[in-house]
Write an enzyme that holds these catalytic residues in place. Structure first.
Site, short mmCIF file in Angstrom:
data_model
loop_
_atom_site.label_atom_id
_atom_site.label_comp_id
_atom_site.label_asym_id
_atom_site.label_seq_id
_atom_site.Cartn_x
_atom_site.Cartn_y
_atom_site.Cartn_z
N LYS A 148 0.84 -1.20 0.00
CA LYS A 148 0.00 0.00 0.00
C LYS A 148 0.89 1.26 0.00
O LYS A 148 2.10 1.17 0.22
CB LYS A 148 -0.92 -0.05 1.22
CG LYS A 148 -1.92 -1.23 1.17
CD LYS A 148 -2.85 -1.22 2.39
CE LYS A 148 -3.87 -2.35 2.30
NZ LYS A 148 -4.84 -2.30 3.44
N TYR B 254 -12.07 -2.59 -3.69
CA TYR B 254 -12.61 -2.76 -2.33
C TYR B 254 -14.14 -2.70 -2.33
O TYR B 254 -14.73 -2.34 -1.31
CB TYR B 254 -12.04 -1.67 -1.41
CG TYR B 254 -10.66 -1.99 -0.84
CD1 TYR B 254 -10.41 -3.17 -0.14
CD2 TYR B 254 -9.61 -1.09 -0.99
CE1 TYR B 254 -9.15 -3.45 0.40
CE2 TYR B 254 -8.34 -1.37 -0.45
CZ TYR B 254 -8.13 -2.55 0.23
OH TYR B 254 -6.88 -2.82 0.77
N ASN C 204 -1.97 0.09 7.25
CA ASN C 204 -1.50 -1.27 7.54
C ASN C 204 -0.65 -1.89 6.43
O ASN C 204 -0.53 -3.11 6.33
CB ASN C 204 -2.65 -2.16 8.00
CG ASN C 204 -3.72 -2.36 6.96
OD1 ASN C 204 -3.62 -1.81 5.86
ND2 ASN C 204 -4.74 -3.13 7.28
N HIS D 122 -1.74 -5.44 1.39
CA HIS D 122 -3.03 -6.09 1.12
C HIS D 122 -2.77 -7.53 0.68
O HIS D 122 -1.81 -7.80 -0.04
CB HIS D 122 -3.77 -5.37 -0.01
CG HIS D 122 -4.87 -6.21 -0.62
ND1 HIS D 122 -6.11 -6.32 -0.05
CD2 HIS D 122 -4.87 -7.02 -1.71
CE1 HIS D 122 -6.84 -7.17 -0.79
NE2 HIS D 122 -6.12 -7.60 -1.79
N GLU E 221 -9.24 -10.13 -8.13
CA GLU E 221 -8.28 -9.04 -7.97
C GLU E 221 -7.15 -9.12 -9.01
O GLU E 221 -6.74 -8.10 -9.57
CB GLU E 221 -7.71 -9.06 -6.54
CG GLU E 221 -8.78 -8.69 -5.52
CD GLU E 221 -8.39 -8.98 -4.07
OE1 GLU E 221 -7.26 -9.45 -3.83
OE2 GLU E 221 -9.23 -8.73 -3.18
P1 GTP Z 1 -6.85 -5.88 2.92
O1 GTP Z 1 -5.77 -6.91 2.75
O2 GTP Z 1 -6.36 -4.48 2.66
O3 GTP Z 1 -8.08 -6.24 2.13
O4 GTP Z 1 -7.19 -5.92 4.47
P2 GTP Z 1 -8.03 -7.02 5.24
O5 GTP Z 1 -8.55 -8.06 4.31
O6 GTP Z 1 -7.20 -7.47 6.38
O7 GTP Z 1 -9.25 -6.17 5.82
P3 GTP Z 1 -10.59 -5.72 5.05
O8 GTP Z 1 -10.61 -6.27 3.66
O9 GTP Z 1 -11.72 -5.99 5.96
O10 GTP Z 1 -10.38 -4.14 4.99
C1 GTP Z 1 -9.62 -3.56 3.95
C2 GTP Z 1 -8.81 -2.42 4.51
O11 GTP Z 1 -9.69 -1.42 4.98
C3 GTP Z 1 -7.96 -2.77 5.73
O12 GTP Z 1 -6.73 -3.36 5.41
C4 GTP Z 1 -7.77 -1.41 6.35
O13 GTP Z 1 -6.75 -0.67 5.69
C5 GTP Z 1 -9.11 -0.76 6.09
N1 GTP Z 1 -10.00 -0.93 7.23
C6 GTP Z 1 -10.64 -2.07 7.63
N2 GTP Z 1 -11.36 -1.85 8.74
C7 GTP Z 1 -11.15 -0.55 9.05
C8 GTP Z 1 -11.62 0.29 10.08
O14 GTP Z 1 -12.37 -0.13 10.97
N3 GTP Z 1 -11.18 1.60 10.06
C9 GTP Z 1 -10.35 2.07 9.09
N4 GTP Z 1 -9.95 3.35 9.13
N5 GTP Z 1 -9.89 1.31 8.11
C10 GTP Z 1 -10.28 0.03 8.08
MG MG Z 2 -9.54 -7.60 2.55
#
Ligand code: GTP
Ligand code: MG
Length: 149
Positions: A9, A49, A112, A115, A126
């Site tokens: 990212k 997303y 974080n 991805h 994807e």
């Molecule tokens: P990805 O690998 O990026 O898809 O992350 P993930 O699969 O571990 O989590 P998810 O797909 O649920 O969410 C995608 C991204 O959205 C996360 O990696 C975070 O950067 C962001 N995100 C998820 N939950 C939150 C939240 O509660 N607050 C904020 N600010 N960002 C969030």
């Molecule tokens: Mg995810």
């Protein structure tokens, strides 16, 4: 063999962690099949997303991901999706074990670093969203017999 879509990212790129993340997948024994740097547009990121479009943080998420270039990759090998997610750590870095990428390098869910696809179906979706078929390279690592039984 299974493939996962892994992306550094914008914060990971800015912090100079591209090499570190690539290194971990290489060292584990996965094969890099595609890689490119790009500054993804908001519509492209909204599509990536789209499952999260109803979430309150969606707009911030898209702005964060659009804030700078990313490095998109396809990694291939045994259990690449689930093991790739384990290597990344939990969504919330504070819940991520040390030794994972997020557990070693970050503290904020909205910063974080990386991805990883959450299922084989997501990985396929994807990979075709981010790469043209001809950008996925067929090659045989010469060390493969030392990694695969
Ligand atoms: P990805 O690998 O990026 O898809 O992350 P993930 O699969 O571990 O989590 P998810 O797909 O649920 O969410 C995608 C991204 O959205 C996360 O990696 C975070 O950067 C962001 N995100 C998820 N939950 C939150 C939240 O509660 N607050 C904020 N600010 N960002 C969030
Ligand atoms: Mg995810």
């Amino acid at each position: 063999p299974e493939r996962s879509f892994i992306m550094v990212k914008p914060d990971g790129v800015q912090r100079g962690l591209v090499g570190e993340i690539v290194k971990r997948f290489e060292q584990r024994g996965y094969t890099l099949r595609a890689m490119k740097m790009m500054h993804a547009s908001k519509p492209h990121l909204e599509e990536h997303y789209k499952d999260l479009s109803s979430k309150g943080f969606f707009k911030d998420l898209v702005a964060y991901m659009n804030s700078g270039p990313v490095v998109a990759m396809v990694w291939e090998g045994k259990d690449a999706v689930k093991t790739g997610r384990k290597m990344l750590g939990e969504t919330n870095p504070l819940a991520s074990a040390p030794g994972t990428i997020r557990g070693d390098f970050c503290i904020e869910v909205g910063r974080n670093i990386c991805h990883g696809s959450d299922s084989v179906e997501s990985a396929n979706r994807e990979i075709s969203l981010w790469f043209k078929p001809e950008e996925i390279i067929a090659w045989d690592p010469c060390i493969k017999d030392w990694i695969q039984e």
